[in-house]
Design a protein around this motif. Structure first.
Motif, PDB file in Angstrom:
ATOM      1  N   LYS A 236      19.919  40.460  29.612  1.00  0.00           N
ATOM      2  CA  LYS A 236      19.352  39.588  30.634  1.00  0.00           C
ATOM      3  C   LYS A 236      20.306  38.496  31.094  1.00  0.00           C
ATOM      4  O   LYS A 236      19.978  37.749  32.025  1.00  0.00           O
ATOM      5  N   SER A 237      21.449  38.369  30.464  1.00  0.00           N
ATOM      6  CA  SER A 237      22.417  37.371  30.916  1.00  0.00           C
ATOM      7  C   SER A 237      23.830  37.870  30.668  1.00  0.00           C
ATOM      8  O   SER A 237      24.058  38.782  29.857  1.00  0.00           O
ATOM      9  N   LEU A 238      24.757  37.248  31.374  1.00  0.00           N
ATOM     10  CA  LEU A 238      26.159  37.686  31.341  1.00  0.00           C
ATOM     11  C   LEU A 238      27.067  36.463  31.433  1.00  0.00           C
ATOM     12  O   LEU A 238      26.909  35.630  32.333  1.00  0.00           O
ATOM     13  N   VAL A 239      28.014  36.354  30.502  1.00  0.00           N
ATOM     14  CA  VAL A 239      29.007  35.273  30.535  1.00  0.00           C
ATOM     15  C   VAL A 239      30.361  35.882  30.186  1.00  0.00           C
ATOM     16  O   VAL A 239      30.584  36.295  29.042  1.00  0.00           O
ATOM     17  N   ILE A 240      31.255  35.979  31.166  1.00  0.00           N
ATOM     18  CA  ILE A 240      32.575  36.533  30.889  1.00  0.00           C
ATOM     19  C   ILE A 240      33.665  35.620  31.427  1.00  0.00           C
ATOM     20  O   ILE A 240      33.457  34.860  32.362  1.00  0.00           O
ATOM     21  N   MET A 241      34.813  35.694  30.803  1.00  0.00           N
ATOM     22  CA  MET A 241      35.993  34.953  31.244  1.00  0.00           C
ATOM     23  C   MET A 241      37.075  35.973  31.598  1.00  0.00           C
ATOM     24  O   MET A 241      37.811  36.447  30.734  1.00  0.00           O
ATOM     25  N   PRO A 242      37.162  36.361  32.877  1.00  0.00           N
ATOM     26  CA  PRO A 242      38.180  37.342  33.286  1.00  0.00           C
ATOM     27  C   PRO A 242      39.590  36.791  33.138  1.00  0.00           C
ATOM     28  O   PRO A 242      39.805  35.573  33.106  1.00  0.00           O
ATOM     29  N   CYS A 243      40.553  37.680  33.061  1.00  0.00           N
ATOM     30  CA  CYS A 243      41.959  37.261  32.997  1.00  0.00           C
ATOM     31  C   CYS A 243      42.854  38.431  33.418  1.00  0.00           C
ATOM     32  O   CYS A 243      42.375  39.539  33.650  1.00  0.00           O
ATOM     33  N   CYS A 244      44.141  38.155  33.526  1.00  0.00           N
ATOM     34  CA  CYS A 244      45.160  39.183  33.798  1.00  0.00           C
ATOM     35  C   CYS A 244      44.814  40.042  35.015  1.00  0.00           C
ATOM     36  O   CYS A 244      44.842  41.275  34.961  1.00  0.00           O
ATOM     37  N   TYR A 245      44.511  39.381  36.127  1.00  0.00           N
ATOM     38  CA  TYR A 245      44.138  40.093  37.349  1.00  0.00           C
ATOM     39  C   TYR A 245      45.247  41.039  37.830  1.00  0.00           C
ATOM     40  O   TYR A 245      44.969  42.071  38.442  1.00  0.00           O
ATOM     41  N   HIS A 246      46.495  40.665  37.542  1.00  0.00           N
ATOM     42  CA  HIS A 246      47.616  41.472  38.022  1.00  0.00           C
ATOM     43  C   HIS A 246      47.706  42.824  37.329  1.00  0.00           C
ATOM     44  O   HIS A 246      48.506  43.672  37.729  1.00  0.00           O
ATOM     45  N   ARG A 247      46.897  43.038  36.299  1.00  0.00           N
ATOM     46  CA  ARG A 247      46.913  44.315  35.596  1.00  0.00           C
ATOM     47  C   ARG A 247      45.814  45.267  36.082  1.00  0.00           C
ATOM     48  O   ARG A 247      45.603  46.318  35.488  1.00  0.00           O
ATOM     49  N   LEU A 248      45.132  44.909  37.154  1.00  0.00           N
ATOM     50  CA  LEU A 248      44.143  45.820  37.737  1.00  0.00           C
ATOM     51  C   LEU A 248      44.809  47.142  38.119  1.00  0.00           C
ATOM     52  O   LEU A 248      45.932  47.161  38.618  1.00  0.00           O
ATOM     53  N   LYS A 249      44.090  48.241  37.910  1.00  0.00           N
ATOM     54  CA  LYS A 249      44.643  49.558  38.234  1.00  0.00           C
ATOM     55  C   LYS A 249      44.801  49.702  39.738  1.00  0.00           C
ATOM     56  O   LYS A 249      43.874  49.445  40.505  1.00  0.00           O
ATOM     57  N   GLN A 250      45.992  50.134  40.142  1.00  0.00           N
ATOM     58  CA  GLN A 250      46.285  50.273  41.560  1.00  0.00           C
ATOM     59  C   GLN A 250      46.090  51.714  42.040  1.00  0.00           C
ATOM     60  O   GLN A 250      46.214  52.667  41.277  1.00  0.00           O
ATOM     61  N   THR A 251      45.783  51.838  43.319  1.00  0.00           N
ATOM     62  CA  THR A 251      45.706  53.137  43.974  1.00  0.00           C
ATOM     63  C   THR A 251      46.609  53.074  45.208  1.00  0.00           C
ATOM     64  O   THR A 251      47.200  52.033  45.504  1.00  0.00           O
ATOM     65  N   GLU A 252      46.692  54.167  45.922  1.00  0.00           N
ATOM     66  CA  GLU A 252      47.505  54.176  47.140  1.00  0.00           C
ATOM     67  C   GLU A 252      46.962  53.214  48.188  1.00  0.00           C
ATOM     68  O   GLU A 252      47.718  52.660  49.001  1.00  0.00           O
ATOM     69  N   ASP A 253      45.658  52.981  48.179  1.00  0.00           N
ATOM     70  CA  ASP A 253      45.032  52.151  49.200  1.00  0.00           C
ATOM     71  C   ASP A 253      44.733  50.727  48.737  1.00  0.00           C
ATOM     72  O   ASP A 253      44.184  49.933  49.499  1.00  0.00           O
ATOM     73  N   GLY A 254      45.068  50.410  47.492  1.00  0.00           N
ATOM     74  CA  GLY A 254      44.774  49.063  46.995  1.00  0.00           C
ATOM     75  C   GLY A 254      44.570  49.072  45.501  1.00  0.00           C
ATOM     76  O   GLY A 254      45.488  49.383  44.743  1.00  0.00           O
ATOM     77  N   PHE A 255      43.333  48.761  45.070  1.00  0.00           N
ATOM     78  CA  PHE A 255      43.014  48.704  43.645  1.00  0.00           C
ATOM     79  C   PHE A 255      41.768  49.528  43.363  1.00  0.00           C
ATOM     80  O   PHE A 255      40.856  49.606  44.193  1.00  0.00           O
TER      81      PHE A 255
END
Length: 321
Positions: A236-255
Protein backbone atom coordinates in the motif's frame (compact mmCIF):
# COMPACT_ATOMS: atom_id res chain seq x y z
CA UNK A 1 4.11 16.13 -10.66
CA UNK A 2 4.86 19.46 -8.95
CA UNK A 3 5.90 22.36 -11.18
CA UNK A 4 6.83 26.01 -10.52
CA UNK A 5 3.77 28.12 -9.74
CA UNK A 6 4.23 30.28 -12.84
CA UNK A 7 3.14 27.36 -15.05
CA UNK A 8 -0.53 26.45 -15.48
CA UNK A 9 0.08 22.85 -16.58
CA UNK A 10 2.70 20.15 -16.43
CA UNK A 11 2.66 19.99 -20.22
CA UNK A 12 3.59 23.66 -20.58
CA UNK A 13 6.44 23.31 -18.10
CA UNK A 14 7.88 20.21 -19.78
CA UNK A 15 7.60 21.79 -23.23
CA UNK A 16 9.75 24.71 -22.05
CA UNK A 17 12.21 22.32 -20.39
CA UNK A 18 12.61 20.36 -23.62
CA UNK A 19 12.98 23.56 -25.63
CA UNK A 20 15.77 24.68 -23.28
CA UNK A 21 17.53 21.30 -23.46
CA UNK A 22 17.30 21.25 -27.25
CA UNK A 23 18.80 24.76 -27.51
CA UNK A 24 21.70 24.03 -25.17
CA UNK A 25 22.29 20.37 -25.93
CA UNK A 26 25.95 21.07 -26.74
CA UNK A 27 26.51 21.64 -23.01
CA UNK A 28 25.73 18.06 -22.02
CA UNK A 29 25.62 15.89 -25.15
CA UNK A 30 29.28 14.79 -24.90
CA UNK A 31 31.08 12.88 -22.14
CA UNK A 32 33.57 15.06 -20.27
CA UNK A 33 36.43 13.10 -21.76
CA UNK A 34 35.19 13.94 -25.28
CA UNK A 35 35.26 17.74 -24.96
CA UNK A 36 38.25 17.88 -27.32
CA UNK A 37 37.22 15.02 -29.60
CA UNK A 38 33.81 16.61 -30.20
CA UNK A 39 35.20 20.19 -30.21
CA UNK A 40 32.80 21.29 -27.48
CA UNK A 41 34.64 24.57 -26.84
CA UNK A 42 34.00 25.56 -30.44
CA UNK A 43 30.27 25.29 -29.76
CA UNK A 44 30.31 27.90 -26.99
CA UNK A 45 28.84 31.25 -28.07
CA UNK A 46 31.84 33.32 -29.13
CA UNK A 47 31.21 36.01 -26.50
CA UNK A 48 31.19 33.53 -23.59
CA UNK A 49 34.79 32.33 -23.64
CA UNK A 50 36.55 35.71 -23.21
CA UNK A 51 34.19 36.59 -20.35
CA UNK A 52 34.59 33.22 -18.61
CA UNK A 53 38.37 33.29 -19.01
CA UNK A 54 38.62 36.63 -17.17
CA UNK A 55 36.55 35.61 -14.12
CA UNK A 56 38.24 35.67 -10.73
CA UNK A 57 37.93 32.60 -8.51
CA UNK A 58 35.19 34.24 -6.43
CA UNK A 59 33.28 35.25 -9.56
CA UNK A 60 33.58 31.72 -10.94
CA UNK A 61 32.24 30.31 -7.68
CA UNK A 62 29.32 32.72 -7.77
CA UNK A 63 28.56 31.80 -11.37
CA UNK A 64 28.43 28.10 -10.46
CA UNK A 65 25.51 28.80 -8.12
CA UNK A 66 23.70 31.06 -10.59
CA UNK A 67 24.96 34.53 -9.64
CA UNK A 68 25.70 36.30 -12.93
CA UNK A 69 27.50 39.60 -13.26
CA UNK A 70 25.65 42.47 -14.94
CA UNK A 71 28.71 42.71 -17.20
CA UNK A 72 28.16 39.18 -18.53
CA UNK A 73 27.24 38.82 -22.22
CA UNK A 74 23.46 39.09 -22.73
CA UNK A 75 23.33 35.53 -24.11
CA UNK A 76 24.94 34.18 -20.94
CA UNK A 77 22.57 36.17 -18.76
CA UNK A 78 19.68 34.77 -20.79
CA UNK A 79 21.00 31.24 -20.24
CA UNK A 80 20.86 31.65 -16.46
CA UNK A 81 17.53 33.46 -16.56
CA UNK A 82 16.00 30.47 -18.32
CA UNK A 83 17.51 28.12 -15.74
CA UNK A 84 16.07 30.18 -12.88
CA UNK A 85 12.68 30.20 -14.54
CA UNK A 86 12.64 26.41 -14.85
CA UNK A 87 14.19 25.68 -11.46
CA UNK A 88 11.91 24.25 -8.81
CA UNK A 89 12.84 23.08 -5.33
CA UNK A 90 10.45 21.25 -3.03
CA UNK A 91 10.44 23.05 0.33
CA UNK A 92 10.54 19.87 2.40
CA UNK A 93 12.61 19.55 5.52
CA UNK A 94 14.35 16.18 5.74
CA UNK A 95 14.31 14.64 9.21
CA UNK A 96 17.08 12.33 10.31
CA UNK A 97 17.10 9.57 12.90
CA UNK A 98 19.70 9.62 15.65
CA UNK A 99 20.98 6.09 15.27
CA UNK A 100 24.41 4.79 16.21
CA UNK A 101 25.85 2.21 13.85
CA UNK A 102 28.60 -0.07 15.18
CA UNK A 103 32.09 1.41 14.93
CA UNK A 104 33.16 -1.48 12.71
CA UNK A 105 30.15 -1.23 10.40
CA UNK A 106 32.22 -0.02 7.44
CA UNK A 107 29.54 2.49 6.45
CA UNK A 108 30.61 5.83 5.03
CA UNK A 109 29.19 8.99 6.60
CA UNK A 110 27.20 9.54 3.39
CA UNK A 111 25.57 6.09 3.54
CA UNK A 112 24.80 6.47 7.25
CA UNK A 113 23.12 9.81 6.56
CA UNK A 114 21.05 8.30 3.74
CA UNK A 115 19.82 5.45 5.93
CA UNK A 116 19.07 7.76 8.85
CA UNK A 117 17.13 10.09 6.53
CA UNK A 118 15.16 7.42 4.67
CA UNK A 119 13.99 5.54 7.78
CA UNK A 120 11.77 8.31 9.23
CA UNK A 121 10.25 8.93 5.79
CA UNK A 122 9.39 5.23 5.55
CA UNK A 123 7.87 5.37 9.03
CA UNK A 124 5.82 8.46 8.17
CA UNK A 125 4.56 6.86 4.96
CA UNK A 126 3.69 3.58 6.66
CA UNK A 127 1.68 5.49 9.25
CA UNK A 128 -0.48 7.06 6.54
CA UNK A 129 -1.11 3.75 4.76
CA UNK A 130 -1.47 1.45 7.79
CA UNK A 131 1.57 -0.65 6.83
CA UNK A 132 3.17 -2.85 9.47
CA UNK A 133 5.51 -4.82 7.19
CA UNK A 134 8.35 -3.64 4.95
CA UNK A 135 9.87 -5.25 1.85
CA UNK A 136 13.37 -3.83 1.41
CA UNK A 137 14.60 -4.44 -2.16
CA UNK A 138 18.38 -4.48 -2.51
CA UNK A 139 18.84 -4.64 1.23
CA UNK A 140 22.63 -5.00 1.06
CA UNK A 141 24.05 -5.87 4.48
CA UNK A 142 20.79 -5.07 6.24
CA UNK A 143 21.51 -1.72 7.86
CA UNK A 144 18.16 -0.17 6.92
CA UNK A 145 16.10 -3.14 8.25
CA UNK A 146 18.06 -2.98 11.47
CA UNK A 147 17.25 0.69 12.03
CA UNK A 148 13.58 0.20 11.06
CA UNK A 149 13.27 -2.56 13.65
CA UNK A 150 15.25 -0.91 16.44
CA UNK A 151 13.49 2.45 16.16
CA UNK A 152 9.98 1.50 15.03
CA UNK A 153 9.65 -2.27 15.58
CA UNK A 154 8.71 -3.02 11.98
CA UNK A 155 8.94 -6.52 10.62
CA UNK A 156 11.16 -6.45 7.54
CA UNK A 157 11.90 -8.76 4.64
CA UNK A 158 15.23 -7.88 3.05
CA UNK A 159 15.70 -9.05 -0.54
CA UNK A 160 19.27 -9.14 -1.85
CA UNK A 161 20.50 -10.39 -5.23
CA UNK A 162 24.23 -10.50 -4.42
CA UNK A 163 25.13 -13.83 -2.71
CA UNK A 164 28.05 -12.28 -0.81
CA UNK A 165 25.96 -9.45 0.61
CA UNK A 166 23.11 -11.83 1.43
CA UNK A 167 25.44 -14.09 3.40
CA UNK A 168 26.97 -11.14 5.25
CA UNK A 169 23.52 -9.80 6.12
CA UNK A 170 22.56 -13.21 7.53
CA UNK A 171 25.82 -13.39 9.50
CA UNK A 172 25.33 -9.91 10.97
CA UNK A 173 21.75 -10.74 11.89
CA UNK A 174 22.94 -13.59 14.13
CA UNK A 175 24.43 -10.97 16.47
CA UNK A 176 20.94 -9.59 17.19
CA UNK A 177 18.84 -12.44 18.51
CA UNK A 178 16.18 -9.98 19.68
CA UNK A 179 15.06 -9.45 16.09
CA UNK A 180 15.28 -13.00 14.74
CA UNK A 181 11.52 -13.20 14.20
CA UNK A 182 11.21 -9.64 12.86
CA UNK A 183 13.99 -9.37 10.27
CA UNK A 184 14.38 -11.97 7.55
CA UNK A 185 16.57 -12.09 4.45
CA UNK A 186 16.14 -13.91 1.15
CA UNK A 187 18.53 -14.16 -1.78
CA UNK A 188 16.77 -13.13 -4.98
CA UNK A 189 17.72 -10.89 -7.90
CA UNK A 190 14.66 -8.71 -8.48
CA UNK A 191 13.44 -8.38 -12.08
CA UNK A 192 10.17 -7.67 -13.88
CA UNK A 193 9.36 -11.36 -13.38
CA UNK A 194 9.68 -11.29 -9.56
CA UNK A 195 6.00 -10.75 -8.76
CA UNK A 196 5.17 -14.42 -8.18
CA UNK A 197 8.36 -15.06 -6.19
CA UNK A 198 7.73 -12.14 -3.85
CA UNK A 199 4.13 -13.26 -3.38
CA UNK A 200 5.29 -16.73 -2.34
CA UNK A 201 7.91 -15.41 0.06
CA UNK A 202 5.61 -12.95 1.81
CA UNK A 203 2.89 -15.56 2.42
CA UNK A 204 4.90 -16.71 5.43
CA UNK A 205 4.59 -13.32 7.13
CA UNK A 206 1.36 -12.06 8.71
CA UNK A 207 0.71 -8.39 7.94
CA UNK A 208 -1.93 -5.72 7.50
CA UNK A 209 -0.25 -4.06 4.55
CA UNK A 210 3.30 -3.78 3.25
CA UNK A 211 5.54 -0.94 2.16
CA UNK A 212 8.10 -1.53 -0.59
CA UNK A 213 11.30 0.40 -0.15
CA UNK A 214 14.73 0.54 -1.74
CA UNK A 215 17.81 2.57 -0.86
CA UNK A 216 19.97 3.12 -3.97
CA UNK A 217 17.48 1.53 -6.34
CA UNK A 218 20.04 1.66 -9.13
CA UNK A 219 19.06 2.60 -12.71
CA UNK A 220 16.29 0.32 -14.07
CA UNK A 221 15.63 -1.20 -10.65
CA UNK A 222 13.59 1.88 -9.71
CA UNK A 223 11.22 1.29 -12.63
CA UNK A 224 11.04 -2.42 -11.82
CA UNK A 225 10.06 -1.63 -8.23
CA UNK A 226 7.38 0.78 -9.47
CA UNK A 227 5.91 -1.93 -11.70
CA UNK A 228 5.95 -4.50 -8.90
CA UNK A 229 4.21 -2.03 -6.61
CA UNK A 230 1.32 -1.74 -9.08
CA UNK A 231 0.96 -5.54 -9.22
CA UNK A 232 1.28 -6.50 -5.53
CA UNK A 233 -2.07 -5.53 -4.01
CA UNK A 234 -0.88 -6.07 -0.41
CA UNK A 235 1.66 -3.28 -0.90
CA UNK A 236 0.00 0.00 0.00
CA UNK A 237 2.98 2.35 0.07
CA UNK A 238 6.25 2.89 -1.74
CA UNK A 239 9.44 4.71 -0.70
CA UNK A 240 12.48 4.44 -2.97
CA UNK A 241 15.68 6.38 -3.47
CA UNK A 242 16.71 6.04 -7.14
CA UNK A 243 20.32 6.47 -8.21
CA UNK A 244 22.78 5.89 -11.08
CA UNK A 245 20.45 7.16 -13.80
CA UNK A 246 23.27 6.97 -16.34
CA UNK A 247 23.19 3.18 -16.09
CA UNK A 248 19.68 2.88 -17.55
CA UNK A 249 19.56 0.31 -20.35
CA UNK A 250 19.79 1.97 -23.73
CA UNK A 251 18.07 1.08 -26.99
CA UNK A 252 18.47 2.42 -30.51
CA UNK A 253 15.65 4.90 -29.88
CA UNK A 254 16.55 5.97 -26.35
CA UNK A 255 16.18 3.99 -23.12
CA UNK A 256 14.37 0.76 -22.35
CA UNK A 257 12.62 2.11 -19.25
CA UNK A 258 12.44 5.85 -19.89
CA UNK A 259 10.15 7.66 -20.07
CA UNK A 260 7.64 5.78 -17.93
CA UNK A 261 4.57 8.05 -17.90
CA UNK A 262 2.30 8.32 -20.94
CA UNK A 263 2.49 12.12 -20.82
CA UNK A 264 6.27 12.16 -20.90
CA UNK A 265 6.31 9.60 -23.71
CA UNK A 266 3.98 11.78 -25.75
CA UNK A 267 6.00 14.96 -25.16
CA UNK A 268 9.42 13.40 -25.76
CA UNK A 269 8.18 11.91 -29.02
CA UNK A 270 6.72 15.24 -30.09
CA UNK A 271 9.87 17.22 -29.24
CA UNK A 272 12.42 14.63 -30.37
CA UNK A 273 14.57 15.23 -27.27
CA UNK A 274 15.47 11.56 -26.90
CA UNK A 275 17.80 11.99 -29.86
CA UNK A 276 20.22 13.86 -27.59
CA UNK A 277 19.19 12.95 -24.03
CA UNK A 278 21.76 10.18 -23.70
CA UNK A 279 24.03 8.85 -20.97
CA UNK A 280 26.12 12.06 -20.62
CA UNK A 281 22.92 13.98 -19.85
CA UNK A 282 21.82 11.44 -17.23
CA UNK A 283 25.22 11.69 -15.56
CA UNK A 284 24.31 15.26 -14.61
CA UNK A 285 21.81 13.85 -12.12
CA UNK A 286 24.67 11.99 -10.43
CA UNK A 287 26.88 15.05 -9.95
CA UNK A 288 27.69 16.54 -6.57
CA UNK A 289 25.53 19.23 -5.04
CA UNK A 290 25.98 22.58 -6.79
CA UNK A 291 26.94 24.23 -3.50
CA UNK A 292 30.12 22.19 -3.51
CA UNK A 293 31.37 24.16 -6.51
CA UNK A 294 30.53 27.49 -4.91
CA UNK A 295 33.25 27.20 -2.27
CA UNK A 296 36.15 25.80 -4.25
CA UNK A 297 39.61 27.31 -3.88
CA UNK A 298 41.76 28.24 -6.91
CA UNK A 299 43.83 25.11 -6.26
CA UNK A 300 40.75 22.90 -6.23
CA UNK A 301 39.47 24.42 -9.47
CA UNK A 302 42.86 23.87 -11.10
CA UNK A 303 43.07 20.26 -9.93
CA UNK A 304 39.56 19.55 -11.22
CA UNK A 305 40.30 21.24 -14.54
CA UNK A 306 43.54 19.34 -15.03
CA UNK A 307 41.91 16.03 -14.16
CA UNK A 308 39.22 16.56 -16.80
CA UNK A 309 41.47 17.95 -19.51
CA UNK A 310 44.24 15.36 -19.06
CA UNK A 311 41.70 12.62 -19.71
CA UNK A 312 40.28 14.62 -22.63
CA UNK A 313 43.77 14.90 -24.19
CA UNK A 314 44.30 11.16 -23.83
CA UNK A 315 40.91 10.47 -25.46
CA UNK A 316 41.71 12.89 -28.29
CA UNK A 317 45.05 11.17 -28.95
CA UNK A 318 43.42 7.72 -28.80
CA UNK A 319 40.67 8.73 -31.24
CA UNK A 320 43.07 10.40 -33.70
CA UNK A 321 45.41 7.39 -33.70
Amino acid sequence: MAVPGRYDTVEKYLEEVFDFLKTYQWVFSSPNTYVLVNKVFDQFPSEWLPFLSDLSNDELNELSVGVVSVHAPPSLQSFFQKINKLRFTLPKKISCEDFKFPNNSGLSNKKQHEIQSLAPLIHETCGRSDCDFIVDVGTGLGYLPRLLYDKYKYRVLGIEGCPQKFNLAKTKQKKYSDSDAAINYVEHFVTNESEHHIRQITKAFPMKHACITGLHACADLSVIILELFTKLEFCKSLVIMPCCYHRLKQTEDGFENFPVSNLLKELTTKSGVLRFLKTPFLRLACQGFVGGFGNMTPEEHLARTNSCLFRAVLEDVAQSG
